[in-house]
Scaffold this active site. Structure first.
Site, PDB file in Angstrom:
ATOM      1  N   ARG A  20      -3.958   9.527   4.192  1.00  0.00           N
ATOM      2  CA  ARG A  20      -2.747  10.309   4.424  1.00  0.00           C
ATOM      3  C   ARG A  20      -1.935  10.458   3.128  1.00  0.00           C
ATOM      4  O   ARG A  20      -1.341  11.493   2.860  1.00  0.00           O
ATOM      5  CB  ARG A  20      -1.925   9.583   5.489  1.00  0.00           C
ATOM      6  CG  ARG A  20      -0.538  10.131   5.713  1.00  0.00           C
ATOM      7  CD  ARG A  20      -0.550  11.384   6.544  1.00  0.00           C
ATOM      8  NE  ARG A  20       0.791  11.895   6.760  1.00  0.00           N
ATOM      9  CZ  ARG A  20       1.060  13.044   7.351  1.00  0.00           C
ATOM     10  NH1 ARG A  20       0.081  13.805   7.791  1.00  0.00           N
ATOM     11  NH2 ARG A  20       2.299  13.443   7.513  1.00  0.00           N
ATOM     12  N   LYS A  42       0.835  -1.209   0.000  1.00  0.00           N
ATOM     13  CA  LYS A  42       0.000   0.000   0.000  1.00  0.00           C
ATOM     14  C   LYS A  42       0.866   1.253   0.000  1.00  0.00           C
ATOM     15  O   LYS A  42       0.619   2.187  -0.771  1.00  0.00           O
ATOM     16  CB  LYS A  42      -0.894   0.009   1.250  1.00  0.00           C
ATOM     17  CG  LYS A  42      -1.589   1.321   1.523  1.00  0.00           C
ATOM     18  CD  LYS A  42      -2.414   1.286   2.774  1.00  0.00           C
ATOM     19  CE  LYS A  42      -1.686   1.726   4.013  1.00  0.00           C
ATOM     20  NZ  LYS A  42      -1.388   3.178   4.078  1.00  0.00           N
ATOM     21  N   ASN A  43       1.868   1.261   0.879  1.00  0.00           N
ATOM     22  CA  ASN A  43       2.656   2.485   1.044  1.00  0.00           C
ATOM     23  C   ASN A  43       3.595   2.752  -0.122  1.00  0.00           C
ATOM     24  O   ASN A  43       4.275   3.770  -0.149  1.00  0.00           O
ATOM     25  CB  ASN A  43       3.422   2.457   2.368  1.00  0.00           C
ATOM     26  CG  ASN A  43       2.492   2.685   3.548  1.00  0.00           C
ATOM     27  OD1 ASN A  43       1.316   2.980   3.355  1.00  0.00           O
ATOM     28  ND2 ASN A  43       3.009   2.540   4.750  1.00  0.00           N
ATOM     29  N   ASP A  64       4.831   0.649  11.977  1.00  0.00           N
ATOM     30  CA  ASP A  64       3.668  -0.111  11.517  1.00  0.00           C
ATOM     31  C   ASP A  64       3.697  -1.581  11.975  1.00  0.00           C
ATOM     32  O   ASP A  64       2.664  -2.247  11.982  1.00  0.00           O
ATOM     33  CB  ASP A  64       3.566  -0.054   9.979  1.00  0.00           C
ATOM     34  CG  ASP A  64       3.196   1.342   9.484  1.00  0.00           C
ATOM     35  OD1 ASP A  64       3.158   2.272  10.305  1.00  0.00           O
ATOM     36  OD2 ASP A  64       2.963   1.499   8.280  1.00  0.00           O
ATOM     37  N   ASP A 110      -4.920   7.688   9.073  1.00  0.00           N
ATOM     38  CA  ASP A 110      -5.094   6.987  10.338  1.00  0.00           C
ATOM     39  C   ASP A 110      -5.157   7.960  11.501  1.00  0.00           C
ATOM     40  O   ASP A 110      -4.499   8.986  11.514  1.00  0.00           O
ATOM     41  CB  ASP A 110      -3.913   6.040  10.576  1.00  0.00           C
ATOM     42  CG  ASP A 110      -4.055   4.788   9.759  1.00  0.00           C
ATOM     43  OD1 ASP A 110      -5.167   4.249   9.720  1.00  0.00           O
ATOM     44  OD2 ASP A 110      -3.062   4.370   9.165  1.00  0.00           O
TER      45      ASP A 110
HETATM   46  C1  UD1 Z   1       4.377   6.806   6.284  1.00  0.00           C
HETATM   47  C2  UD1 Z   1       3.447   5.614   6.207  1.00  0.00           C
HETATM   48  C3  UD1 Z   1       3.029   5.143   7.594  1.00  0.00           C
HETATM   49  C4  UD1 Z   1       4.247   4.907   8.461  1.00  0.00           C
HETATM   50  C5  UD1 Z   1       5.157   6.126   8.435  1.00  0.00           C
HETATM   51  C6  UD1 Z   1       6.464   5.922   9.197  1.00  0.00           C
HETATM   52  C7  UD1 Z   1       2.269   5.993   4.144  1.00  0.00           C
HETATM   53  C8  UD1 Z   1       0.981   6.337   3.485  1.00  0.00           C
HETATM   54  N1  UD1 Z   1       2.256   5.994   5.455  1.00  0.00           N
HETATM   55  O1  UD1 Z   1       3.639   7.884   6.853  1.00  0.00           O
HETATM   56  O2  UD1 Z   1       2.270   3.935   7.460  1.00  0.00           O
HETATM   57  O3  UD1 Z   1       3.823   4.652   9.789  1.00  0.00           O
HETATM   58  O4  UD1 Z   1       5.515   6.469   7.085  1.00  0.00           O
HETATM   59  O5  UD1 Z   1       7.144   4.805   8.695  1.00  0.00           O
HETATM   60  O6  UD1 Z   1       3.270   5.684   3.518  1.00  0.00           O
HETATM   61  N2  UD1 Z   1       6.470  14.539  10.633  1.00  0.00           N
HETATM   62  C9  UD1 Z   1       6.538  15.877  10.973  1.00  0.00           C
HETATM   63  N3  UD1 Z   1       6.522  16.806   9.957  1.00  0.00           N
HETATM   64  C10 UD1 Z   1       6.460  16.442   8.648  1.00  0.00           C
HETATM   65  C11 UD1 Z   1       6.387  15.076   8.327  1.00  0.00           C
HETATM   66  C12 UD1 Z   1       6.392  14.142   9.339  1.00  0.00           C
HETATM   67  O7  UD1 Z   1       6.599  16.229  12.143  1.00  0.00           O
HETATM   68  O8  UD1 Z   1       6.449  17.333   7.792  1.00  0.00           O
HETATM   69  C13 UD1 Z   1       6.447  13.530  11.728  1.00  0.00           C
HETATM   70  C14 UD1 Z   1       5.121  12.794  11.758  1.00  0.00           C
HETATM   71  O9  UD1 Z   1       4.154  13.509  12.501  1.00  0.00           O
HETATM   72  C15 UD1 Z   1       5.519  11.516  12.435  1.00  0.00           C
HETATM   73  C16 UD1 Z   1       6.896  11.241  11.852  1.00  0.00           C
HETATM   74  O10 UD1 Z   1       7.369  12.515  11.437  1.00  0.00           O
HETATM   75  O11 UD1 Z   1       5.623  11.664  13.836  1.00  0.00           O
HETATM   76  C17 UD1 Z   1       6.899  10.244  10.726  1.00  0.00           C
HETATM   77  O12 UD1 Z   1       6.232  10.760   9.620  1.00  0.00           O
HETATM   78  P1  UD1 Z   1       6.518  10.301   8.117  1.00  0.00           P
HETATM   79  O13 UD1 Z   1       7.786   9.511   8.062  1.00  0.00           O
HETATM   80  O14 UD1 Z   1       6.397  11.512   7.283  1.00  0.00           O
HETATM   81  O15 UD1 Z   1       5.335   9.311   7.874  1.00  0.00           O
HETATM   82  P2  UD1 Z   1       4.195   9.371   6.772  1.00  0.00           P
HETATM   83  O16 UD1 Z   1       4.800   9.615   5.428  1.00  0.00           O
HETATM   84  O17 UD1 Z   1       3.097  10.245   7.219  1.00  0.00           O
END
Ligand code: UD1
Length: 428
Positions: free
Chosen positions: A103, A32-33, A317, A127
């Protein structure tokens, strides 16, 4: 409530009864991701893209609807296949009704901005596990020349043409790495992303972009160097989606708590090295093969301590699955969450099944009990929902899981796949 589902779908449940060892073969579909990001990236150039090994999950359908609103038409010619036709008539607007549901809708930001010079995007949903800011996406695109404005729930960005920049992340964000990388493909000059995320799904996206004609160095490393190209040099491609390591881990966890032997075809051991090491410490017998991973278990899992970290660390995850395994393990385990502080909601559900879990801040202490006790529980998000199914396999009596539309967002026929290896499970 999930607004786009019929009331009957909201009421569907999964019933599972722990009935002993699992035996047989499970096929792991694409991630999915990864696939959602590949789909969003088709915005970059006109023509027909063909994706294979695509999971049959709700999030793919939602991303398809979002892309249709933007100007990319999706069809499913056969099982596991998607054709995405970019008509060239792109509307750089991502409406609230679709964006709030996943997301990964944030992944249209980079491609739309770099291709159209403007974008209007509703703030993303997904989520329910705490605040998920996008400040790193915005700061990176600003460094590349974009101007942002936020009004009435929409993020608006403009840039005549993005330019290359040197960007260093405080934290290797998956989504920010993907958005900046796809934006940089059509930017003027070279963009360097330091401390970039390097999950297998990021590598999959890099390989997809390179086959389209992008110039990217450092693939699989924390430093990505992207040299912008002219839009006319990009071409649509065929691509096979990388297998889903989280779904693969779900079947490993199922085998751990139920016992038995599973041939998990499609699983990539090289994408799960640290997790497999931990699972071996917990007592799983794991054999990587040419086609996947064979797992066997004939004893109660052993407790270990685990901390989540960005790849190549243990993915957040995986955590609900690991806590579920520890709930029936021999001993005491401590799990530390380093990515999403709020991501322990499912612990209350595990406690309803008799698990001895205490949380404090970003730690959980799990004292294993020999067996859980079946009860009605809720799925709060995709991975937590799958963990409830695994918990049901470890429980005496019947476990009924509601909120299963969450599971459908990320799992391709979890019930059918577990039934096929002997689990007593059905969907009502
Ligand atoms: C993706 C995955 C999710 C997984 C996560 C971490 C998808 C659709 N989702 O989510 O399943 O759990 O990676 O492996 O691929 N953050 C900030 N500012 C930002 C971006 C992120 O503070 O601009 C923080 C987030 O709030 C979180 C952490 O960084 O605490 C991880 O986020 P990120 O790695 O960006 O995860 P996602 O891409 O949202």
């Amino acid at each position: 409530m999930n607004a786009l589902l019929e009331p009957d779908e909201q009421l569907e449940t999964i019933r599972v009864r722990g009935n002993g060892p699992l035996e047989g073969t499970v096929h792991v579909p694409g991630a999915k991701n990864s696939v959602l990001k590949l789909m969003a990236t088709t915005i970059l150039c006109d023509g027909a893209f063909e994706l294979s090994n695509v999971p049959d999950i709700a999030d793919v359908a939602i991303m398809g609807d979002l892309l249709a609103a933007i100007g990319v038409e999706m069809t499913r010619p056969g099982p596991g296949e998607l054709v995405l036709v970019n008509t060239g008539k792109i509307t750089p607007v991502a409406p609230y009704e679709l964006v709030e549901r996943i997301r990964a809708s944030i992944n249209v930001l980079g491609p739309l901005l770099t291709r159209c010079g403007e974008v209007r995007l509703s703030m993303p949903g997904g989520d329910d596990f705490g605040a998920r800011p996008i400040d790193m996406h915005i700061a990176g695109l600003e460094a590349m020349g974009a101007e942002f404005k936020f009004s009435h729930g929409y993020l608006e960005a403009r840039a005549d043409r993005l330019h290359g920049a040197d960007i260093t992340f405080d934290f290797p964000s998956v989504g920010a790495t993907e958005n900046l990388m796809t934006a940089a493909v059509l930017a003027d000059g070279v963009t360097t992303i330091d401390n970039a995320a390097r999950e297998p799904e990021i590598t999959d996206l890099c390989e997809f972009l390179v086959s389209m004609g992008a110039k990217i160095d450092g693939i699989g490393t924390p430093t990505l160097v992207i040299e912008g190209v002219e839009q006319s040099t990009l071409r649509p491609v065929r691509h096979q989606t990388v297998p889903d390591r989280i779904q693969a881990a779900t079947y490993l966890a199922a085998c751990s708590v139920a016992g038995g032997r599973l041939d998990i075809v499609g699983a990539r051991a090289d994408h799960m090295t640290m997790l497999l090491d931990r699972f071996a410490n917990m007592g799983l017998d794991l054999t990587p093969t040419d086609t996947g991973i064979v797992v066997a278990s004939d004893e109660r899992p052993r407790s270990i301590d685990v901390a989540t970290l960005p790849y190549p660390g243990i993915a957040t995850d995986y955590k609900p699955l690991i806590i579920t395994m520890l709930a029936v393990a021999d001993g005491v385990g401590i799990v530390t969450e380093n990515l999403y502080p709020g991501r322990f909601r499912y612990v209350e559900e595990l406690q309803r099944l008799g698990a001895d879990v205490r949380t404090s801040g970003h730690h959980a202490v799990i004292r294993g009990v020999p067996r859980l006790s079946g009860a009605p529980v809720k799925a709060h998000d995709i991975r937590a929902g799958a963990a409830m199914v695994v918990a049901g396999l470890a429980a005496e009596g019947e476990t009924t899981i509601s909120g299963i539309h969450h599971i459908d967002r990320g799992y391709d026929d979890l019930v059918g796949r577990l039934q096929a290896v002997g689990a007593d499970i059905e969907r009502d």
